[in-house]
Design a protein around this motif. Structure first.
Motif, PDB file in Angstrom:
ATOM      1  N   CYS A 407       0.849  -1.193   0.000  1.00  0.00           N
ATOM      2  CA  CYS A 407       0.000   0.000   0.000  1.00  0.00           C
ATOM      3  C   CYS A 407       0.884   1.242   0.000  1.00  0.00           C
ATOM      4  N   CYS A 410      -0.155   3.271   3.596  1.00  0.00           N
ATOM      5  CA  CYS A 410       0.208   2.778   4.934  1.00  0.00           C
ATOM      6  C   CYS A 410       1.306   1.723   4.896  1.00  0.00           C
ATOM      7  N   ARG A 412       1.084  -1.351   4.089  1.00  0.00           N
ATOM      8  CA  ARG A 412       0.637  -2.717   4.353  1.00  0.00           C
ATOM      9  C   ARG A 412       0.917  -3.640   3.170  1.00  0.00           C
ATOM     10  N   CYS A 434      -7.055  -1.319   0.188  1.00  0.00           N
ATOM     11  CA  CYS A 434      -6.259  -1.621   1.384  1.00  0.00           C
ATOM     12  C   CYS A 434      -7.152  -1.428   2.612  1.00  0.00           C
ATOM     13  N   CYS A 436      -6.635   0.385   4.920  1.00  0.00           N
ATOM     14  CA  CYS A 436      -6.633   1.812   5.245  1.00  0.00           C
ATOM     15  C   CYS A 436      -7.502   2.602   4.278  1.00  0.00           C
ATOM     16  N   SER A 438      -7.017   2.878   0.999  1.00  0.00           N
ATOM     17  CA  SER A 438      -6.291   3.347  -0.181  1.00  0.00           C
ATOM     18  C   SER A 438      -6.449   2.378  -1.343  1.00  0.00           C
TER      19      SER A 438
END
Ligand SMILES: [Zn+2]
Ligand SMILES: [Zn+2]
Length: 888
Positions: A407, A410, A412, A434, A436, A438
């Motif tokens: 990501c 973040c 990830r 994601c 988050c 995104s």
């Protein structure tokens, strides 16, 4: 159809190559027959199927063909392990570019087309060698159909916490600019220089350390000494200053430091070698990176220089500063990348790893039968030496993509779901946001180690990941070379255990290497490589396959030698000639017969044939191909050709039904036993002897049940597989007696033939008066072998009365001369004029007197002859009697 006069391997090979149905070896998978699944090696498509490959595949094919004839549903798939560095390098040199100069997809496309060309070349050689591969089961690891499985296995193992990403020291090839696994590092010793450097003490005292890698000075994070070394023990806990860089580093104590090496004090760098990594972990030392991925220095002093250049410069600088105290030559063990032979570096990089559970691997490995058994120890030793997890990410292009994104917001890690596969993360985005929120991701550009593809071959052969694999796993056999035990065998066991909790195979059979005619391992640099095509051209496929079988027991190295190939061709020519002769008599087929006491030679042949089938079967079951083929050859040469055919020649011309039936039985069985080794030759012979039958390769392995009159059908062999019944009008005891007679007949024929050859009598010349005296009664009369020996034979019971007679006595001048000097001539005349019998009589008593002269027995040359039945005879002793041959 007439059999050509001469055996011509080219004619037979091209005839059957065209005639054979490509579906002949198809695996049914129905589960009606017992399954035999082979986890065939997928070779790397170099374009060259070499003689070493040929050996391995011959073994596999012997097993596949044998098992099929034994009634198994055999799966003999063939795959191609495409991905990897050599192809990338070949493409780079062929098109004069580097992988980063063109788009990834285009570069991959060039690798794929080169691979397909090479596969076609190798497949051609494999087909010429008549491997009974089920080509409907072909797999190509670079195809989506295969690498979707590699990706699924990655996702499953990631979800099960068996795969992780981490920064960790890894083996790094600066030439290939990629991480590699330990299994790809070859260690070799080389001569290098050990430098003694002066480290100034900042508190407790100074120290001199010894290192072979002064260019890593800026990566020095500690100095280590052995705590029992009295020279240094007081320094432990203090610090010293690195020369040139003037950085303070701690002095630590560690038992692994060898006080006798160099000065007994060493610097720990990140990372000079594997031991540095161990110390770095154990003592929790800081990390200093001074070598880049391209193998160039990154520190402030020597940045941009290659390792070699930096080493030269730093030695000069240390020398000028008077910090270089001493240099000495030492032997050192260095790791090289197995593919390109470049010395590896150890760099700390973020990579993907597969967890290695050594105990689980060893437990699974112990469930497998290893042939030869010592190959298991290679795996055990390797497993014990493994210290780090398996680094599976590679910074290359032509390999299975790692289905992962990062990501952008973040950081990830997003791993693909199984249902999205196959995919290339550099070509498509994840099908979700994601966590988050995104939707912006960076793809994973790293790709997977090619062993991640090939370590799935056993699961793939069983049908994984389809549920059907459960019925077909573990597979029955893994054939492979001992050079890839630490990679292919090790990883396959690891993956099968991790993915499905099972061993991958019931047994593994490990083959040796092919040596050149100079007994060295075949290699390009030694110039002793031989291409299979040229050998096939000259000797034929069936001879090459015999060379593979007879060269040694499975697991031993096999030398290439023309002697074995010539012997193989000679054997085929011999059998061809015997077969042609037999077919003159077998053209009209054979009548069913029941053998009786009147057929000792047939019964002898049949029992020998049954013994042959039993021992060849047992050899095949033990993968002792050399023994199996030797047994077949010996039967053909001596039992069949030298004896039986000669013994019954006359009866064959008379169309004796028993002789014909036994001859057919033996030839039919031999052709079937030979089928796994010599598929073309066996098929040709089989098509003549059984013109209406289908291919010998779809026929059953020979098995017999011998049924004398008083033996009922309770024989256990009668219930297993296709068993041919052979019945006798005689009882068990009578059959055994007839067999003994058959053995005696063989002895008589062989002895008389040997006699003829010793007497320089032509084998086909007639001799009169051969009297065979036997110590026992010939069972049901004596067999007629006059024809076989071209001699009149009379049998008699008992022992002949043989007398030795002196027929002539002559003077021996070499003895008379020295004793009688000038008188010798007269003495000789005296002897010549005396009656032979009188002198012979006196010689027997020890001394001879003629006309008052005394002679010694050595003064005479005595000629003796054997007399029996009023004739002069030659005597041949038998195990159960005597043969007299009348002298003419
Ligand atoms: Zn390399
Ligand atoms: Zn995110």
């Amino acid at each position: 159809m007439a059999i050509p006069k001469n055996f011509d391997h080219q004619y037979i090979e091209s005839k059957w190559f065209t005639a054979w149905d490509s579906d002949m070896y198809r695996y049914s998978g129905e589960g009606i027959k017992e399954r035999f699944i082979i986890d065939t090696p997928p070779p790397y498509p170099t374009g060259n199927f070499h003689l070493g490959n040929a050996l391995n595949w011959c073994y596999i094919d012997f097993i596949a063909r044998y098992k099929r004839m034994k009634g198994y549903d055999v799966k003999f798939p063939q795959g191609w392990d495409c991905h990897g560095l050599p192809t990338e390098v070949k493409v780079e040199t062929t098109y004069n570019l580097t992988k980063n100069q063109i788009p990834r997809a285009e570069f991959r496309g060039l690798c794929e087309s080169l691979t397909r060309e090479n596969i076609a070349l190798m497949k051609g050689t494999m087909q010429r060698l008549a491997f009974s591969i089920d080509w409907s089961q072909e797999f190509v690891t670079m195809d989506k159909a295969y690498y979707v499985k590699t990706q699924k296995s990655f996702v499953q193992m990631y979800n099960n916490d068996l795969i992780y990403r981490d920064e960790h020291p890894v083996n790094w090839c600066p030439r290939c600019e990629t991480a590699i696994a330990f299994a790809e590092v070859d260690y070799d010793s080389r001569s290098t220089i050990l430098y003694h450097l002066f480290f100034e003490g900042s508190d407790l005292g100074s120290v001199e350390i010894a290192t072979t890698r002064p260019e890593l000075l800026s990566a020095c994070v500690a100095v280590a000494v052995n705590p029992s070394d009295e020279r240094y023990v007081r320094l432990i806990g203090g610090t010293v200053r690195t020369p040139l860089y003037n950085e303070d580093v701690a002095i630590i104590g560690d038992e692994a430091v060898d006080p006798t090496f160099g000065t007994g004090a060493v610097m720990i760098c990140t990372f000079g070698d594997k031991q540095d990594v161990r110390w770095w972990k154990k003592h929790n030392l800081p990390l200093k990176k001074v070598i880049g991925k391209d193998g160039r220095m990154t520190d402030q002093r020597y940045g941009g220089l290659t390792i070699g250049e930096a080493k030269e410069r730093i030695i000069g600088d240390l020398f000028e500063s008077k910090l270089l105290k001493k240099q000495e030559r030492v032997e050192q063990n260095v790791g090289f990348h197995d593919r390109c032979k470049t010395p590896i570096e150890i760099l700390s990089e973020s990579q993907w790893f597969v967890k290695i559970d050594k105990d689980a691997i060893l437990a699974r490995a112990a469930e497998i039968e290893w042939i030869p058994s010592y190959s298991f120890h290679r795996l055990k030793n390797w497993t014990a030496s493994v210290e780090w997890d398996w680094c599976i990410s590679r910074q290359r292009i032509f390999a299975t993509p790692i289905p992962v994104w990062y990501c952008d917001r973040c950081g990830r890690v997003v791993v693909a779901e199984e249902s999205w596969l196959p995919l290339d993360p550099t070509q498509e985005a994840p099908r979700c946001l994601c966590e988050c929120g995104s939707s912006s991701f960076a793809p994973e550009y790293d790709v997977l180690d090619t062993w991640m593809d090939s370590s799935l071959s056993a699961l793939n052969a069983a049908g994984w990941p389809n549920a059907q694999y459960k019925r077909q796993f573990p597979t029955q056999l893994r054939p492979q070379g001992h050079d890839i035990i630490r990679t292919w065998a090790f990883y396959t066991i690891l993956r099968s255990d991790a993915l499905v909790g099972s061993k991958p195979w019931e047994r593994v059979i490990v083959n040796g290497m092919v040596l050149g005619e100079d007994n060295q391992k075949m290699s390009k640099s030694l110039g002793n490589i031989i291409a299979p095509e040229s050998v096939i051209e000259q000797y034929g496929t069936d001879a090459v396959r015999q060379w593979a079988a007879i060269g040694g027991s499975v697991g031993s190295d096999v030398p290439y030698n023309t002697k074995d190939l010539t012997a193989s061709s000679r054997f085929l020519t011999k059998l061809w000639n015997v077969f042609r002769f037999a077919m003159l008599h077998l053209t009209e087929g054979v009548q069913p017969v029941t053998y009786g006491v009147q057929n000792p030679s047939e019964i002898w042949l049949i029992y020998n044939l049954v013994d042959l089938v039993e021992s060849v079967t047992s050899s095949m079951d033990r993968f002792a191909f050399d023994e199996a083929l030797k047994e077949i050859r010996s039967f053909v040469w001596s039992t069949l050709a030298d004896h039986y055919v000669e013994a019954v020649k006359g009866r064959l011309y008379e169309r004796d039904a028993y002789s014909l039936a036994a001859l057919y039985l033996a030839l039919d069985a031999i052709v079937k036993l030979l089928a796994p080794f010599c598929p073309f030759f066996a098929e040709e012979l089989f098509s003549h002897i059984n013109p209406s039958a289908e291919s010998v390769h779809l026929n059953s392995w020979p098995a017999f049940n011998l049924r004398p009159r008083d033996v009922t059908a309770s024989d256990p062999t009668a219930s297993s597989g296709v068993v041919q019944q052979i019945t006798f009008t005689a009882s068990q005891a009578e059959v055994q007696e007839a067999r003994r007679t058959g053995e005696l007949v063989k002895e008589i024929i062989a002895s008389v033939r040997r006699y003829k050859s010793e007497q320089r009598i032509a084998l086909n010349a007639r001799i009169e008066g051969v009297f065979v005296y036997l110590n026992r009664d010939m069972f049901y009369g004596a067999p007629d072998i006059s024809n076989a020996l071209n001699a009149d034979i009379e049998y008699r019971r008992g022992k002949p009365d043989i007398h030795e007679r002196v027929t002539d006595v002559r003077p021996d001048l070499s003895s008379l001369g020295p004793r009688f000097k000038s008188n010798a001539k007269r003495m000789a005349e005296l002897i010549n004029n005396s009656p032979t019998e009188e002198i012979a009589d006196q010689i027997g008593k020890g001394s001879v007197t003629i006309d008052g002269h005394v002679f010694a027995p050595t003064d005479f040359i005595v000629k003796k002859e054997l007399f029996a039945e009023g004739m002069v005879v030659d005597v041949i002793e038998l195990s159960e009697g005597t043969i007299l041959v009348k002298r003419t």
